[in-house]
Design a protein around this motif. Structure first.
Motif, PDB file in Angstrom:
ATOM      1  N   SER A   1       4.991  35.482  -2.554  1.00 53.71           N
ATOM      2  CA  SER A   1       5.926  35.219  -1.460  1.00 53.71           C
ATOM      3  C   SER A   1       5.360  34.173  -0.508  1.00 53.71           C
ATOM      4  CB  SER A   1       6.223  36.508  -0.680  1.00 53.71           C
ATOM      5  OG  SER A   1       6.837  37.450  -1.534  1.00 53.71           O
ATOM      6  N   VAL A   2       4.080  34.265  -0.222  1.00 53.57           N
ATOM      7  CA  VAL A   2       3.436  33.263   0.628  1.00 53.57           C
ATOM      8  C   VAL A   2       3.492  31.908  -0.078  1.00 53.57           C
ATOM      9  CG1 VAL A   2       1.252  32.539   1.696  1.00 53.57           C
ATOM     10  CG2 VAL A   2       1.960  34.943   1.798  1.00 53.57           C
ATOM     11  N   ALA A   3       3.236  31.910  -1.384  1.00 59.07           N
ATOM     12  CA  ALA A   3       3.291  30.660  -2.153  1.00 59.07           C
ATOM     13  C   ALA A   3       4.669  30.015  -2.020  1.00 59.07           C
ATOM     14  CB  ALA A   3       2.960  30.921  -3.620  1.00 59.07           C
ATOM     15  N   ASP A   4       5.711  30.832  -2.147  1.00 61.84           N
ATOM     16  CA  ASP A   4       7.078  30.304  -2.045  1.00 61.84           C
ATOM     17  C   ASP A   4       7.318  29.588  -0.722  1.00 61.84           C
ATOM     18  OD1 ASP A   4       8.208  30.831  -4.413  1.00 61.84           O
ATOM     19  OD2 ASP A   4       9.172  32.732  -3.814  1.00 61.84           O
ATOM     20  N   VAL A   5       6.900  30.226   0.346  1.00 63.16           N
ATOM     21  CA  VAL A   5       7.146  29.652   1.674  1.00 63.16           C
ATOM     22  C   VAL A   5       6.279  28.412   1.886  1.00 63.16           C
ATOM     23  CG1 VAL A   5       6.884  30.074   4.160  1.00 63.16           C
ATOM     24  CG2 VAL A   5       7.883  31.842   2.668  1.00 63.16           C
ATOM     25  N   VAL A   6       5.002  28.540   1.608  1.00 64.31           N
ATOM     26  CA  VAL A   6       4.057  27.457   1.889  1.00 64.31           C
ATOM     27  C   VAL A   6       4.330  26.236   1.006  1.00 64.31           C
ATOM     28  CG1 VAL A   6       1.616  26.799   1.738  1.00 64.31           C
ATOM     29  CG2 VAL A   6       2.263  28.991   2.751  1.00 64.31           C
ATOM     30  N   ASN A   7       4.526  26.483  -0.272  1.00 70.98           N
ATOM     31  CA  ASN A   7       4.703  25.349  -1.201  1.00 70.98           C
ATOM     32  C   ASN A   7       6.014  24.593  -0.953  1.00 70.98           C
ATOM     33  OD1 ASN A   7       2.352  26.310  -2.287  1.00 70.98           O
ATOM     34  ND2 ASN A   7       3.276  27.119  -4.155  1.00 70.98           N
ATOM     35  N   ASN A   8       6.970  25.251  -0.316  1.00 67.06           N
ATOM     36  CA  ASN A   8       8.266  24.619  -0.101  1.00 67.06           C
ATOM     37  C   ASN A   8       8.509  24.178   1.337  1.00 67.06           C
ATOM     38  OD1 ASN A   8       9.238  24.826  -2.839  1.00 67.06           O
ATOM     39  ND2 ASN A   8       9.231  27.038  -2.478  1.00 67.06           N
ATOM     40  N   ASP A   9       7.464  24.249   2.137  1.00 66.00           N
ATOM     41  CA  ASP A   9       7.603  23.825   3.527  1.00 66.00           C
ATOM     42  C   ASP A   9       7.186  22.361   3.646  1.00 66.00           C
ATOM     43  OD1 ASP A   9       7.331  23.255   6.204  1.00 66.00           O
ATOM     44  OD2 ASP A   9       6.557  25.246   6.734  1.00 66.00           O
ATOM     45  N   ALA A  10       8.178  21.466   3.661  1.00 69.59           N
ATOM     46  CA  ALA A  10       7.881  20.025   3.666  1.00 69.59           C
ATOM     47  C   ALA A  10       7.097  19.616   4.906  1.00 69.59           C
ATOM     48  CB  ALA A  10       9.182  19.233   3.573  1.00 69.59           C
ATOM     49  N   SER A  11       7.247  20.394   5.987  1.00 70.45           N
ATOM     50  CA  SER A  11       6.627  19.985   7.239  1.00 70.45           C
ATOM     51  C   SER A  11       5.094  19.993   7.170  1.00 70.45           C
ATOM     52  CB  SER A  11       7.095  20.895   8.386  1.00 70.45           C
ATOM     53  OG  SER A  11       6.387  22.121   8.347  1.00 70.45           O
ATOM     54  N   ILE A  12       4.511  20.706   6.238  1.00 71.53           N
ATOM     55  CA  ILE A  12       3.038  20.712   6.176  1.00 71.53           C
ATOM     56  C   ILE A  12       2.516  19.662   5.193  1.00 71.53           C
ATOM     57  CG2 ILE A  12       2.860  23.126   6.893  1.00 71.53           C
ATOM     58  CD1 ILE A  12       2.070  23.761   3.955  1.00 71.53           C
ATOM     59  N   GLU A  13       3.434  18.874   4.659  1.00 67.61           N
ATOM     60  CA  GLU A  13       3.082  17.680   3.882  1.00 67.61           C
ATOM     61  C   GLU A  13       2.112  17.936   2.734  1.00 67.61           C
ATOM     62  OE1 GLU A  13       1.650  15.482   7.236  1.00 67.61           O
ATOM     63  OE2 GLU A  13       3.556  14.436   7.482  1.00 67.61           O
TER      64      GLU A  13
END
Ligand code: NTF
Length: 818
Positions: free
Chosen positions: A604-616
């Motif tokens: 679940s963390v992977a889903d959020v982090v990997n798809n958050d464009a703002s962290i480039e």
């Protein structure tokens, strides 16, 4: 090598011939799987010659033999490893090239024989490799599970267990040996009969169910020495034509029961690591393979030795954890009931033949069987344990008169339970732990009373790994580079690898070394893209935690720290941050709910982090599906950072830590298990050490734990991380991770809040992680550190471990093949 086969032309012919006679096909028509089989049969043909020669040499030279008794052998694929050890890998690769075939693709056709859970089973496999390579006569004794470790699929972030039918297409390297079948008996009762021959009573086991144990032999190829030892795993078959007692004749119901017993017994490996299932079938499995193995060993001994009283001169049984310790009583039974020895003689032989290795102090892993179950399933064996216990309790009383506490703590039978570790220690002539720290904890804490009473039995044997699989096969680029610089001796003498130290400040060497790491990262990135659909940057830091999922191994600490970094990057987008890829791989036992929830959290963390464009793309999280020996080899080769973050005192040794080190990944870890010795070898400036010490943890535990609420209440950032478990950040279902959240903050029944000290160690873990980042930015400094890890890994070869077992415990003789 045997010229006949590994002359390229002959090899190619043989592969074609095999495709023809196995499948009635031409090479062009065969599938990759069929070609895999054909190649294996060609290789097996060579192995068989060496196998025969080895067994002949053993017959002639009559060396002492170790029987390594283990419920688990996590062998991994055999084809590549056999080619490596036959020193034929490169020739065969070329020959296949010329046929238009790719050895890597062919190797990938092989199922991983996964007859083990994790470290304990893989250790057994490394030991067999080392025993053969060091010219020692050895058998691995185990079970031929129809289904080994399950295949893990990840669906919607959850682990799904899929049965692994590894025998589906037939396993080319195994050999069925029906002529060595043995009978194993369960249930029934014990009768006392007068024996006119001796003028005394004897015990007769009656009314039992019988199972036929049929051995399958797998060749264990030594490195470049023509030795081929045997892993003997037992299959169960119903006894169809056995002679029923007249009493039993025509007992149809019983025949059906025996059929079912045989079918169930070897069906599946219990997928528990460091945890006792306590199921009746598990005890049946244990007795099944132990009894068959002991019968076979004694039959073999008797073929050319007359005096059973001298068994220990030629045979020793090493019990891999408590799982096979019923061997103690079974050996007594065979010696008394079948070989006709009296108690004292049988005990004298047994206690010179069996030795025990302890692999854990985790309370839930300690094997204790209810007397009711044990005595019902194994009535005669139980009777013998009662007598061993009776005599041992007398010894305790003699040594500690009036001290009933000692009896309570040390007896084999107590509180309606059979304590298998106690049985093993009382009978064993050696008791060893698997790393220095672990052995010290055994002596001072867990087995204190036994150590006090019989200190001479206790010794340490720090674990090791085979460099043949985990460098020569798994990381061929680095292996070649090492050989180019220091010659090939490291392959059989890993202490030689320290010669690399002269290169650690050499810039060209540093660049080459890191370039190989980069290429291995590209290979892994490709695998991750293919298997996970996630794109990762091979220039980022590959920070890896692969091992079984267990709370004490603290994957939860790792993922909470990832959440913390994510929060930091979001809060301070301008912050300097070196890109990181956090890679996880882990199977959770099918019944271990909290472990499965941690897998879900990571995904679940992977889903959020990997798809958050703002962290480039600064942060990526990857959960590698179905972590197993074959992909492990590739993962170790590609790792920058080795996460070894167990709660101090809990990880007996660890062996993954050694595989990372050998492949040039510094350890980020606690002072636990063999990490302590890794730091001794490489220097603490070349590792990232954090957290409570084992003493501190044990101290807290003995004094009621610690209070994670204090940290929660005073540390805003940690509180933020925990809050995100339950506020919808990673799941719209805010209750999904409630149990994980609670486990860190609330006491629950007998379980203390945060019993694995995750919050206690969080800050010092985060600080160590910060140091990793700083160190990695210094390219030369990092290259130096990575190289030093490889160069200092010499101690951690299983060749060294095995030589210590031989010198201190087994006393085997070397055998050379002309
Ligand atoms: C494991 N024990 C330990 O947990 C590891 O630390 C160790 O490296 C391996 O054994 C090999 O020694 C077990 O799996 C068991 F069964 F003892 F719980």
């Amino acid at each position: 090598m045997i010229d006949k086969q590994f002359k390229k032309e002959a090899f190619k012919e043989s592969v074609k011939e095999n495709v023809k006679f196995l499948y009635r096909k031409k090479l062009e028509e065969a599938t990759q799987e069929q070609i895999f089989q054909a190649v294996c049969y060609t290789v097996k043909d060579v192995i068989i010659d060496n196998w025969l020669e080895t067994q002949n040499a053993y017959k002639e030279q009559d060396p002492k033999t170790v029987y390594y008794m283990s419920m688990e052998f996590l062998m991994g694929r055999a084809l590549g490893n056999n080619l490596i050890n036959l020193t034929a890998y490169k020739e065969v690769k070329e020959a296949l090239d010329e046929l238009g075939l790719d050895l890597n693709v062919i190797e990938d056709q092989e199922p991983d024989p996964a007859l083990g859970n994790g470290g304990l089973g893989r250790l057994a496999a490394c030991f067999l490799d080392s025993l053969a390579t060091l010219n020692y006569s050895a058998y691995g004794c185990g079970i031929r599970y129809r289904y080994g470790m399950f295949k893990q699929q990840i669906k919607d972030g959850y682990q799904i267990e899929v049965p692994d039918n590894w025998l589906k297409n037939g396993y080319p390297f195994e050999l069925r040996r029906p002529e060595y079948a043995k009978e194993v008996h369960f249930g029934g009762y014990v009768d006392v009969e007068y024996d006119p021959a001796t003028g005394s009573n004897k015990f007769v086991h009656k009314g039992y169910q019988a199972v036929k144990a049929v051995p399958f032999d797998m060749p264990i190829v030594g490195y470049n020495n023509k030795i081929v030892n045997t892993l003997r795993i037992w299959d169960a078959e119903p006894i169809v034509d056995f002679e029923l007692d007249s009493f039993d004749k025509g007992d149809y119901k019983k025949a059906v029961e025996q059929e079912n017993l045989a079918r169930n017994i070897v069906e599946v490996l219990y997928p528990n690591d460091n945890h006792m299932a306590g199921k009746e079938l598990r005890l049946k499995q244990q007795y099944f393979f132990v009894s068959a193995s002991l019968q076979a060993a004694i039959a073999k001994y008797k073929k050319n030795h007359k005096d059973i009283m001298k068994l220990h001169e030629k045979v020793t049984f090493q019990m891999n954890d408590t799982h096979p310790t019923v061997a103690v009583a079974e050996l007594m039974r065979i010696l008394m009931d079948e070989e006709g020895l009296g108690w004292d003689d049988a005990w004298s032989v047994t206690t010179k033949c069996v030795a025990y290795t302890n692999h854990t102090i985790m309370a839930e892993a300690l094997e204790k069987w209810p007397v009711e179950l044990f005595s019902r399933l194994l009535p005669r064996v139980y009777q013998i344990i009662e007598e061993i216990n009776r005599r041992f309790v007398l010894e305790i009383q003699e040594k500690y008169p009036g001290n009933y506490d000692k009896i309570k703590k040390m007896a084999i039978l107590y509180d309606g339970q059979v304590k298998m570790a106690h049985l093993a220690i009382v009978a064993g002539y050696s008791v060893n732990g698997v790393a220095k720290l672990h052995t010290e904890i055994l002596k001072k804490q867990e087995l204190k009373d036994f150590y006090e009473m019989m200190p001479e039995k206790f010794n340490n044997k720090t674990n090791g790994i085979t460099q043949r699989r985990f460098l020569l096969h798994g990381n061929q680029l680095l292996a070649d580079w090492v050989t180019d610089h220091i010659g090939p001796e490291w392959i059989t003498d890993l202490s030689q690898i320290s010669k690399l130290k002269v290169y650690v400040d050499d810039e060209k060497a540093q660049q080459e070394f890191m370039n190989i790491k980069y290429q291995n990262k590209v290979r892994l990135a490709k695998y991750i893209l293919e298997h996970n659909g996630v794109e990762v940057n091979p220039r980022s830091i590959f920070d890896v935690q692969v091992k079984r999922l267990h709370e004490y191994k603290r994957q939860l600490l790792n993922i909470l720290h990832v959440i913390y970094l994510y929060d930091q990057i979001k809060k301070h987008p301008e912050m300097d941050f070196y890109p990181r890829t956090f890679i996880f791989g882990a199977k959770a036992s099918a019944g271990y709910a909290r472990a499965k929830k941690i897998i879900k959290l990571i995904n679940s963390v992977a889903d959020v982090v990997n798809n958050d464009a703002s962290i480039e793309g600064k942060l990526k999280v990857v959960f590698i599906e179905n972590y197993r020996v074959s992909n492990a080899e590739m993962i170790f080769a590609a790792a920058d950072v080795s996460e070894q973050i167990s709660t101090a005192s809990k990880e007996a040794s660890g062996t993954g830590n050694m595989k990372f080190m050998l492949n040039g990944a510094p350890t980020l870890g606690t002072m636990d298990g063999a990490n302590v010795e890794i730091v001794d070898e490489v220097g603490k400036e070349n590792a990232f050490i954090f957290g409570l010490s084992a003493d501190e943890v044990i101290n807290y535990e003995n004094n009621g734990g610690y209070d994670p609420r204090v940290i929660y209440n005073t540390d805003d950032e940690i509180r933020q991380v925990l809050t995100e478990l339950v506020n919808g950040t990673f799941s719209s279902d805010t209750e999904l991770f409630r149990d994980l959240y609670n486990s860190l903050l609330n006491q629950n029944g007998g379980e203390r809040a945060d019993q694995y000290f995750i919050l206690a160690d969080f800050r010092s873990y985060a600080a160590a992680q910060k140091k990793v980042e700083e160190a990695y930015k210094d390219e030369k400094g990092w290259a130096r550190m990575a190289m030093l890890n490889t160069a200092c890994a010499g101690k951690f070869t299983s060749d060294r471990t095995i030589q210590e077992y031989v010198d201190d415990i087994w006393h085997l003789d070397k055998v050379y093949i002309k």
